[in-house]
Design a protein around this motif. Structure first.
Motif, short mmCIF file in Angstrom:
data_model
loop_
_atom_site.label_atom_id
_atom_site.label_comp_id
_atom_site.label_asym_id
_atom_site.label_seq_id
_atom_site.Cartn_x
_atom_site.Cartn_y
_atom_site.Cartn_z
N PRO A 2 -16.27 -10.47 -12.82
CA PRO A 2 -17.64 -10.94 -12.60
C PRO A 2 -17.86 -11.32 -11.14
CG PRO A 2 -16.32 -12.62 -13.68
CD PRO A 2 -15.48 -11.37 -13.65
N ARG A 6 -27.16 -11.09 -10.00
CA ARG A 6 -28.12 -11.27 -11.09
C ARG A 6 -27.79 -10.36 -12.27
NH1 ARG A 6 -34.12 -12.17 -8.53
NH2 ARG A 6 -33.56 -13.91 -7.19
N PRO A 7 -27.85 -10.90 -13.48
CA PRO A 7 -27.58 -10.09 -14.67
C PRO A 7 -28.64 -9.00 -14.85
CG PRO A 7 -27.41 -12.42 -15.16
CD PRO A 7 -28.03 -12.31 -13.80
N ILE A 99 -22.68 -16.19 -18.86
CA ILE A 99 -22.82 -16.53 -17.45
C ILE A 99 -22.14 -17.87 -17.21
CG2 ILE A 99 -24.42 -17.04 -15.57
CD1 ILE A 99 -26.46 -15.29 -16.83
N ASP A 128 -19.44 -12.47 -17.71
CA ASP A 128 -20.12 -11.33 -17.08
C ASP A 128 -20.61 -11.64 -15.67
OD1 ASP A 128 -20.25 -9.28 -19.30
OD2 ASP A 128 -21.12 -11.02 -20.32
N TYR A 129 -21.08 -12.86 -15.45
CA TYR A 129 -21.66 -13.23 -14.16
C TYR A 129 -21.35 -14.69 -13.85
CZ TYR A 129 -24.28 -9.07 -15.40
OH TYR A 129 -24.60 -7.81 -15.79
#
Length: 211
Positions: A2, A6-7, A99, A128-129
């Motif tokens: 990650p 921004r997703p 996130i 993921d982020y």
């Protein structure tokens, strides 16, 4: 791995705080502070005050110790709470992005992102982020939009209240450090990450059904 970006715009998200929520920051820092200071520091969470006060340290000394903790890469060896990896995997199986929202000072210290990613990889956290900084929930809302946020889980009551003011649904992660807090009456709580998994999955299902 990650990155602090921004997703993508299509998927719902769950925000997870790291220190004190997914990892045992307070006990880990206590042990480091004892080594760093050469004193028999014992954390007393029953004291009604800041973490520095609970450690019996002045604010200035605590900040010096915290800087040494960060610069020494200690974030890499922070113990993870039980079921942390399983929680993130369960969320992603539901088609939801995870996130990490942390107040870690990414822009002020070049090692923070590398240390954070190493820690997540070491413990199998499926993130993921990452969003870094004091305004993490404001940045979260700006990045993905309020309607995509299923919930945010945090152990810091002040951050919970910031998220709530922004309209973000929240879960307070109870731990030894925050049991003296007086939370709002309608606040959702969990005592462990297995309970958190059950609660978040329920919220995901409600979000998907539109209820």
């Amino acid at each position: 791995m990650p990155r602090p970006i921004r997703p993508t715009p299509e998927s719902p998200v769950v925000a997870l705080d790291l220190d004190g929520t997914m990892g045992d920051y307070h006990r880990h820092f206590e042990a480091f502070a004892r080594m760093w200071s050469g004193r028999d520091i014992v954390w007393n969470p029953a004291i009604n005050g800041s973490f520095a006060a609970q450690l019996g340290m002045s604010k200035a000394t605590y900040r010096q110790c915290k800087l040494a903790y960060r610069m020494g890469g200690m974030k890499r060896s922070m113990p993870v709470f039980e079921n942390a990896s399983e929680l993130t995997r369960a969320i992603r199986r539901m088609g939801v992005r995870t996130i990490a929202c942390t107040t870690r000072p990414y822009l002020h210290m070049s090692t923070i992102d590398l240390d954070t990613q190493h820690w997540m990889r070491r413990h199998g956290l499926q993130i993921d982020y990452i969003l870094y900084g004091e305004h993490k929930y404001r940045d979260l809302v700006k990045s993905v939009g309020l309607d995509r946020i299923i919930c945010a889980m945090d152990d810091d009551l002040s951050q919970i209240r910031i998220a709530n003011r922004l309209g973000v649904p929240t879960i307070m992660r109870l731990n030894d450090a925050n049991r003296a807090y007086e939370p709002d009456a309608d606040q959702l709580f969990v005592s462990g990450l297995q309970e958190a998994e059950d609660t978040i999955i329920c919220l995901i299902n409600k979000h998907k059904s539109g209820s």
